[in-house]
Scaffold this motif. Structure first.
Motif, mmCIF file in Angstrom:
data_model
loop_
_atom_site.group_PDB
_atom_site.id
_atom_site.type_symbol
_atom_site.label_atom_id
_atom_site.label_comp_id
_atom_site.label_asym_id
_atom_site.label_seq_id
_atom_site.Cartn_x
_atom_site.Cartn_y
_atom_site.Cartn_z
ATOM 1 N N PHE A 320 0.820 -1.200 0.000
ATOM 2 C CA PHE A 320 0.000 0.000 0.000
ATOM 3 C C PHE A 320 0.862 1.261 0.000
ATOM 4 O O PHE A 320 1.962 1.294 0.556
ATOM 5 C CB PHE A 320 -0.922 0.009 1.217
ATOM 6 N N ALA A 321 0.311 2.301 -0.618
ATOM 7 C CA ALA A 321 0.957 3.612 -0.637
ATOM 8 C C ALA A 321 -0.140 4.668 -0.684
ATOM 9 O O ALA A 321 -1.298 4.370 -0.999
ATOM 10 C CB ALA A 321 1.890 3.736 -1.845
ATOM 11 N N THR A 322 0.225 5.900 -0.372
ATOM 12 C CA THR A 322 -0.732 6.992 -0.338
ATOM 13 C C THR A 322 -0.768 7.716 -1.679
ATOM 14 O O THR A 322 0.268 8.181 -2.170
ATOM 15 C CB THR A 322 -0.383 7.994 0.770
ATOM 16 N N MET A 323 -1.951 7.797 -2.277
ATOM 17 C CA MET A 323 -2.126 8.508 -3.532
ATOM 18 C C MET A 323 -2.110 10.016 -3.304
ATOM 19 O O MET A 323 -2.232 10.477 -2.155
ATOM 20 C CB MET A 323 -3.439 8.077 -4.187
ATOM 21 N N PRO A 324 -1.960 10.797 -4.366
ATOM 22 C CA PRO A 324 -1.942 12.259 -4.210
ATOM 23 C C PRO A 324 -3.170 12.821 -3.511
ATOM 24 O O PRO A 324 -3.091 13.862 -2.852
ATOM 25 C CB PRO A 324 -1.840 12.755 -5.658
#
Length: 389
Positions: A320-324
């Motif tokens: 998982f990663a944080t989108m803009p």
């Protein structure tokens, strides 16, 4: 299709006991693309042609999975120890592929840490269980993902391809189910006796459709090679008793971020590792930061590489990663790792993965119909955010 030989340094992190392969091979003319470049240009009808010739059949078997059988789905031992192979550092541009055999600085080792209970606070994560065509049970990790065709009512689960299909010369796994928030309360920790309701608090969801890359089904092995660069799968599930969709039941579904800019990512990998020092009963995470790259075939998108000590059983677990826009999104899944359990590798999700998701999202359900849209009975969560984030 281009494919390099096996690499002993990495092992698939599937927790499955495989006791044989079904004779179900493809000859290159069975609806298959002739090359990776051709696959990238596939349209809906191409995916449909291939899927119709390689059908997945998973009839519900009532009472097949009880708490004991879920607990006994033991991991297959990883490959014999092999020398650690370095990964490409995170400075590699998004468009670049790592050159096999290169020896840059290795990824920093990141220790897996336990996710706080109850796991129903992070219900997008869970486990898939399966049986091999010729016997044996297995387990993997998985994530509830958003359905672009049915916003708010997704029945889609993301995992690794090797968690649903044996690969080259093999067949689809059977009795395939998804258990969200497995062992949420910890009742089965340490392999203690627990009830089915305790280990599957949000139910058992049976697979009725599965899609993965044709490159995995025709090339995939258990050793780690170019096929792992497309080691992803999407499962459509249903509750045999009917009722609300999976997303409505668990309260969330994670969007998939395709073509995510590698150089801007800070990755957190989640899963249920099963090989010591883990036992498959605990949800773990590695907050690994910026990923590097690793490739077996430089013509295919290089895999993402992170430092993480999770072991077999973590396969298929979401990265998982944080989108803009601030939302948490899935950018990969665990595919293979080093024999020393210091590094994980996951496929880079680009146009082929997007096509697969679009295809299965447009397929009509075959299980009992879900209920009409309704407000979730469970508060929306920001899975996979930590309580300390």
């Amino acid at each position: 299709m281009s494919s390099l030989g096996r690499r002993a340094w990495c092992v698939p992190l599937v927790a499955a006991v495989l006791l044989g392969s079904a004779a179900c091979t493809s000859d290159g003319g069975d609806g298959l693309p002739h090359s990776w470049r051709e696959l990238r240009s596939w349209r809906y009808q191409d995916w449909d042609r291939w899927a119709s010739r390689h059908g997945f059949d998973n009839p519900v078997v009532q009472n097949f999975w009880n708490a004991d059988r879920l607990d006994e789905a033991q991991p297959r031992e990883p490959a014999p120890p092999a020398p650690e192979t370095a990964s490409v550092p995170a400075s590699v541009p998004a468009s670049a592929s790592a050159t096999p055999g290169s020896a840059p600085e290795p990824a920093p080792v990141v220790q897996a840490v336990a996710v706080p209970r109850p796991y129903t606070g992070y219900p997008a994560s869970g486990k898939v269980f399966m049986t091999a065509p010729k016997g044996g049970t297995g387990q993997c990790s998985a994530t509830v993902v958003a359905d672009p065709q049915h916003p708010g009512r997704s029945d889609l689960v993301w995992t690794a391809a090797h968690c649903v299909h044996e690969g080259k010369g093999g067949d689809w796994y059977k009795n395939l189910i998804f258990v969200p928030a497995y062992n949420s309360s910890g009742a089965a920790s340490g392999h203690r006796k627990a009830s089915l309701a305790e280990v599957a608090p949000l139910g058992q969801w049976w697979a009725d459709k599965v899609i993965t890359s044709p490159l995995w089904t025709t090339e995939g092995t258990r050793a780690g090679d170019a096929a792992n660069q497309y080691d992803f799968a999407i499962i459509r599930v249903h509750n045999p008793q009917g009722g609300p969709s999976l997303e409505e039941t668990v309260g969330t579904a994670v969007p998939v971020w395709f073509d995510a800019p590698r150089e801007q990512l800070s990755v957190s990998a989640w899963g249920y590792p099963s090989v010591a020092p883990f036992d498959g009963q605990e949800l773990e995470r590695c907050d690994s930061g910026r990923p590097g790259s690793r490739s077996f075939d430089p013509e295919r998108p290089a895999m993402l590489t992170i430092g993480c000590t999770m072991t077999a059983g973590a396969s298929g677990g979401g990265w998982f990663a944080t989108m803009p826009d601030g939302r948490q999104a899935l950018v990969s899944n665990t595919s293979i790792g080093t024999a020393a359990h210091t590094t994980l590798n996951g496929p880079y999700l680009e146009s082929v993965a997007r096509q697969a998701l679009d295809y299965i999202a447009k397929q009509p359900p075959t299980g009992p119909p879900s209920s009409a849209p309704s407000p979730s009975t469970r508060p929306e969560t920001a899975q996979p955010s930590s309580p300390t984030d």
